[in-house]
Design a protein around this motif. Structure first.
Motif, PDB file in Angstrom:
ATOM      1  N   LEU A 642       0.624  -1.268  -0.037  1.00 15.36           N
ATOM      2  CA  LEU A 642      -0.125  -0.026  -0.253  1.00 15.36           C
ATOM      3  C   LEU A 642       0.868   1.351  -0.003  1.00 15.36           C
ATOM      4  O   LEU A 642       0.402   2.358  -0.730  1.00 15.36           O
ATOM      5  N   MET A 643       2.147   1.276   0.588  1.00 11.36           N
ATOM      6  CA  MET A 643       2.803   2.431   0.628  1.00 11.36           C
ATOM      7  C   MET A 643       3.267   2.835  -0.746  1.00 11.36           C
ATOM      8  O   MET A 643       3.535   3.746  -1.060  1.00 11.36           O
ATOM      9  N   ALA A 682       5.152   9.126   9.675  1.00  8.22           N
ATOM     10  CA  ALA A 682       6.339   9.930   8.782  1.00  8.22           C
ATOM     11  C   ALA A 682       6.425   9.716   7.401  1.00  8.22           C
ATOM     12  O   ALA A 682       6.486  10.437   6.533  1.00  8.22           O
ATOM     13  N   THR A 683       6.426   8.365   7.205  1.00  7.48           N
ATOM     14  CA  THR A 683       6.256   7.914   5.570  1.00  7.48           C
ATOM     15  C   THR A 683       5.066   8.386   4.972  1.00  7.48           C
ATOM     16  O   THR A 683       5.129   8.518   3.841  1.00  7.48           O
ATOM     17  N   VAL A 688       2.423  12.070   1.155  1.00  7.71           N
ATOM     18  CA  VAL A 688       1.235  12.746   0.772  1.00  7.71           C
ATOM     19  C   VAL A 688       1.639  14.295   0.615  1.00  7.71           C
ATOM     20  O   VAL A 688       1.119  14.841  -0.477  1.00  7.71           O
ATOM     21  N   SER A 689       2.663  14.902   1.271  1.00  6.56           N
ATOM     22  CA  SER A 689       3.070  16.292   0.875  1.00  6.56           C
ATOM     23  C   SER A 689       3.516  16.473  -0.437  1.00  6.56           C
ATOM     24  O   SER A 689       3.551  17.790  -1.210  1.00  6.56           O
ATOM     25  N   ARG A 690       4.063  15.324  -1.344  1.00  8.66           N
ATOM     26  CA  ARG A 690       4.421  15.750  -2.619  1.00  8.66           C
ATOM     27  C   ARG A 690       3.212  15.195  -3.566  1.00  8.66           C
ATOM     28  O   ARG A 690       3.403  15.310  -4.925  1.00  8.66           O
ATOM     29  N   ARG A 743      10.198  16.098  15.200  1.00  9.12           N
ATOM     30  CA  ARG A 743      11.133  15.014  14.329  1.00  9.12           C
ATOM     31  C   ARG A 743      10.101  14.779  13.073  1.00  9.12           C
ATOM     32  O   ARG A 743      10.635  14.680  11.873  1.00  9.12           O
ATOM     33  N   LEU A 744       8.786  14.528  13.322  1.00 12.32           N
ATOM     34  CA  LEU A 744       7.953  14.495  12.181  1.00 12.32           C
ATOM     35  C   LEU A 744       7.720  15.356  11.364  1.00 12.32           C
ATOM     36  O   LEU A 744       7.859  16.486  11.606  1.00 12.32           O
ATOM     37  N   PRO A 745       7.586  15.081  10.107  1.00 12.40           N
ATOM     38  CA  PRO A 745       6.999  16.186   9.078  1.00 12.40           C
ATOM     39  C   PRO A 745       5.599  16.508   9.327  1.00 12.40           C
ATOM     40  O   PRO A 745       5.081  17.477   8.368  1.00 12.40           O
TER      41      PRO A 745
END
Length: 867
Positions: A642-643, A682-683, A688-690, A743-745
């Motif tokens: 799924l990742m 984090a992953t 998602v941010s991209r 530390r997390l985005p």
């Protein structure tokens, strides 16, 4: 979508300083801006700047050589004038702005004005003339007669354009609000023009003309003393008499369109007007309405039914005294089965319908199904309800006359009964058994498995064989019947016909989808077992035969079939994945393996559905066992698959589905997520941010919200970061978690999403940061004004973000810096602005006038309408 061109970011909270500026919409010359709401504030009244711009705008509108603005700008301009005249005297506005009178007078020379401006000017005159003193002022100059009289707009060459005729009607509708307007309408010939416009080729114009006649009739009948007796129709005002006489003449006309126009006027009148005079109107016109039933064929059947049902819902009529119930009964007996169905359903919906009429109406709806049962040698039902009547003979003729007539009648009947069963007015007793028999029989007729002994049944087999439309309607009705109580033998028949439909290679994708939906409803039927959450033994036997069918359907070459099967499987697992018998039946099949294989399906819709099914399988511990449990691929498992879809799939649907599954996994404490929640969040957020799909970004923010809620809002939930946190008595989060959060985005992702060009993303980010700020407001102790820690790092972070908009990362932040940023931002103010439309900054009337003037001469370069 309009993008915010931000020179800065968002405003700082009051007292925080900084210099971050308010978002500003930039607009270049010739770019058009919408104005969704120009009313409601004092600044929208005619002010000096608007007064200064008006003469130039009026000159542009009067010049046919100028390509003014689009229709949207003229609509907004008209809305603004309505706002102005609601707050000020229309007469005073005209006297203070002679340019307006010059524009309106110029319209009297229609050859010098564009049709678009003609329509606008006609409506604008109506807006001003709505006030009686301004009406009299305009009438003295004969402007009104020159525009709305018989020698006015109806005589122009531009009258052939529907928008001009529509503007003429709307202008009359606006001015028809006072007694002076009634005299004008009666004397100017405008009412006669409206009579002719009822038959206009433009449906919009014809409908507007009929509605305006109703408005004039209602206006004419106003003014009587409360409680005073209503005069006879012969003593009504001149306009009212003229309209009623015209309706009466039209009801006697031989041409069906004229009858339809008259019925439409009456239907609208009884729908809008609930005054005592409507009783006198019905008394006057019900005889010619009743005589329509004596014609062969009956004209304007649908309009006639609409009128009778509208009159039956009137709160002021005495139905028994006016003979309405008898008229409805006569109509039901005279109409054909196809025509009578909608009237029967409408009659059954009435609140105060006599029981005898309800029985007759219900019988009309049941007749087609009674004929189906009789033709297939099954019992027709309780005496008096499904027994043979003269009407049923007509129904048989309709069913056997042609395929189109048979299909139309059956689909209409099934849809009406489906709707009726869900209503409070559903008849009692409800013939559940016979309706269920009829639905199953129709499906047998459609799939060719029926074996009727009568000639009529044989003809029905040939007519309905392979008919997708009837199959879909019957399956919908069959699903609705699952809410009733049925004998076991009939339930088994239902399961059998559903299995046959699902297995048949002749079933179309849409029929299969309907069959899956009906199957779910029957499996969930609360009346078949003592416990609605458990599957009965019969249902388990049914599932044992169903899973091999699902295996075949998951391998179908048709992607719609694979997609529907996966959706059905997902629902099955969600409802019964925890039951041992269901789990055993599912594991003994190849369904889980095939479902996982469809994660690589070439069709994106199927991949998305496969993601949902795989997520449910994994949540319930039902995923297929790998061939080699020690292999690296087996150890990575579904999570990594799924990742990969989230980061690499080219279509948005599968990526959105992955985010929904991940959010559910995080919320429910899935083992793969709990194993390393920090890495998981984090992953996911990094991918998602991209992502270019705004719905994926919104769902990513929802996942972040679930993570924060578990860690900050509900320490009792199972989350690795809640260990050691204070319980509900202390809302302050643990410092260790805040360090993890830095530390997390997550914070950077939400912070950058505030500037997202898609407003739903920015709104979700704002809500998330507000939640985080509220939960962490007590994290640090109050400090002196000059003792703010790490203020340089806070300002540096904001500066980096400001200079790079949202591309530059915030860098490493400590908890205090993160909290300081949250306190510095005016998130409430941003939330309020995001709730408004994207053009709220530039919606003033001055901006509207400026834009309309700015577009003159450059409209060809901006043909695309941004609205």
């Amino acid at each position: 979508m309009v993008h915010f061109a931000l020179s800065g970011l968002i405003p700082l909270a009051e007292g925080c300083g900084g210099g971050i500026r308010t978002p500003r919409l930039t607009r270049s010359r010739g770019e058009r801006t919408s104005y969704p709401d120009l009313g409601g504030t004092a600044c929208l009244i005619m002010d000096p700047e608007c007064s200064r711009l008006l003469p130039a705008l009026c000159a542009v509108l009067a010049d046919p050589r100028q390509l003014v603005a689009d229709d949207t700008c003229l609509e907004k301009l008209l809305d603004w004038f309505k706002t102005v005249t609601e707050a000020e005297s229309s007469l005073q506005v005209l006297q203070d702005h002679p340019c307006l009178m010059e524009l309106l007078s110029h319209v009297l020379k229609p050859q010098d004005v564009s049709p678009r401006v003609l329509s606008f000017a006609l409506r604008l005159v109506g807006v001003f003339a709505a006030q009686e003193d301004c009406f009299e002022y305009l009438q003295q100059g004969e402007l009104l007669l020159g525009l709305f009289g018989e020698s006015g707009a109806p005589s122009w060459a531009a009258w052939s354009i529907p928008s001009v005729r529509s503007g003429w009607i709307q202008g009359l509708c606006s001015l028809a609000h006072h007694p002076s307007a009634l005299y004008f309408l009666a004397d100017s010939g405008a009412v006669d023009t409206l009579f002719s416009l009822q038959g206009d080729p433009s449906l919009f114009v014809a409908s507007a003309a009929s509605q305006l006649l109703v408005h004039i009739l209602a206006l004419s009948m106003q003014g009587g003393a409360p409680g005073s007796p209503v005069p006879e129709a012969a003593a009504w005002p001149m306009c009212a008499q003229k309209i009623v006489n015209h309706v009466d003449e039209s009801l006697h006309a031989k041409a069906t369109p004229q009858v339809t126009q008259a019925l439409n006027v009456l239907t609208t009148t009884f729908g809008r007007c609930h005054n005592p005079w409507t009783g006198v109107l019905w008394e006057r016109l019900s005889p010619p309405v009743a005589r329509l039933f004596e014609r062969d064929p009956i004209p304007a059947v649908h309009a006639l039914m609409d009128l009778l049902l509208r009159v039956a819902r009137s709160p002021v009529l005495n139905f028994a005294a006016c003979g309405l119930w008898e008229m409805l009964a006569q109509t039901l007996s005279r109409l054909s089965p196809t025509q009578a169905g909608p009237l029967a359903l409408g009659t059954l919906k009435l609140q105060h319908c006599p029981q005898e009429l309800r029985t007759q109406a219900f019988g009309v709806l049941l007749q087609p199904l009674a004929c189906i049962l009789k033709a297939t040698t099954q019992a027709p039902g309780p005496p008096g309800l499904l027994d043979g009547t003269v009407g049923s003979l007509l129904t048989v003729d309709t069913l056997l006359s042609s395929k189109s007539a048979c299909v139309g009648l059956l689909c209409q009947t099934l849809a009406h009964l489906e709707e009726l069963q869900m209503l409070p007015q559903c008849p009692s007793p409800w013939p559940q058994v016979h309706l269920l028999q009829a639905a199953v029989t129709i499906l047998h007729l459609c799939d060719g498995s029926a074996d009727p002994s009568s000639s009529a049944g044989g003809r029905l087999c040939g007519t309905l064989g392979g008919c997708v439309r009837v199959q879909r309607a019957a399956l919908d009705f069959l699903g609705t019947l699952s809410q009733g109580t049925s004998p076991l033998e009939l339930v088994l028949e239902v399961f059998a016909v559903l299995l046959k439909t699902l297995e048949s290679p002749e079933s179309s994708p849409m029929v299969l989808k309907k069959a899956f939906q009906a199957t779910l409803r029957w499996l969930q039927n609360p009346h078949k077992t003592p416990s609605s959450s458990d599957l009965s033994s019969d249902a388990l036997l049914f599932l044992g035969e169903l899973f091999p069918i699902l295996q075949k359907r998951l391998c179908s070459p048709c992607w719609e079939v694979r997609d529907s099967t996966l959706e059905f499987l997902t629902h099955l697992i969600r409802h019964w994945g925890g039951q041992a018998d269901f789990r055993e039946a599912l594991r003994s099949s190849e369904v889980p393996t095939l479902a996982l294989q469809l994660l690589q399906d070439p069709e994106s819709y199927v991949r998305a559905s496969a993601v949902g099914a795989a997520g449910q399988l994994s949540s319930q511990g039902l995923q297929a066992a790998p061939a080699s449990p020690e292999s690296p691929q087996a150890q990575q498992g579904l999570l990594m698959d799924l990742m990969h879809i989230l980061s690499a799939d080219s279509e948005g649907f599968p990526r959105r589905a992955v985010l929904r599954v991940f959010t559910d996994w995080l919320r429910d404490g899935h083992t793969d997520v709990v194993r390393d929640t920090e890495w998981f969040v984090a992953t996911v957020l990094q991918a998602v941010s991209r992502d270019l799909d705004w719905e994926v970004r919104v769902q990513g923010l929802e996942l972040a919200r679930v993570f924060l809620t578990q860690a900050l809002g509900q320490p009792s939930l199972h989350c690795p970061y809640t260990v050691g946190l204070p319980r509900a008595s202390s809302p302050r989060p643990h410092l260790e978690f805040l360090q993890t959060l830095c530390r997390l985005p997550l914070f950077e992702f939400a912070f950058c999403a505030l500037l997202d060009c898609d407003r739903p993303v920015a709104q979700k980010a704002c809500d998330l940061l507000l939640f985080l700020r509220d939960k962490t407001v007590l994290c640090s102790s109050p400090r002196e004004a000059g003792d703010s820690p790490n203020s340089a790092s806070v300002e540096a972070a904001l500066q980096r973000w400001r200079e790079g908009e949202q591309a530059q990362p915030l860098g490493d932040l400590d908890p205090e810096a993160m909290l300081a940023i949250l306190r510095a931002l005016d998130l409430e103010g941003l939330q309020g602005r995001l709730a408004k439309s994207s053009d709220h900054v530039e919606k003033s009337p001055q901006s509207l006038l400026q834009d309309m003037l700015a577009t003159v001469g450059v409209l060809e370069e901006n043909e695309a309408d941004c609205y």
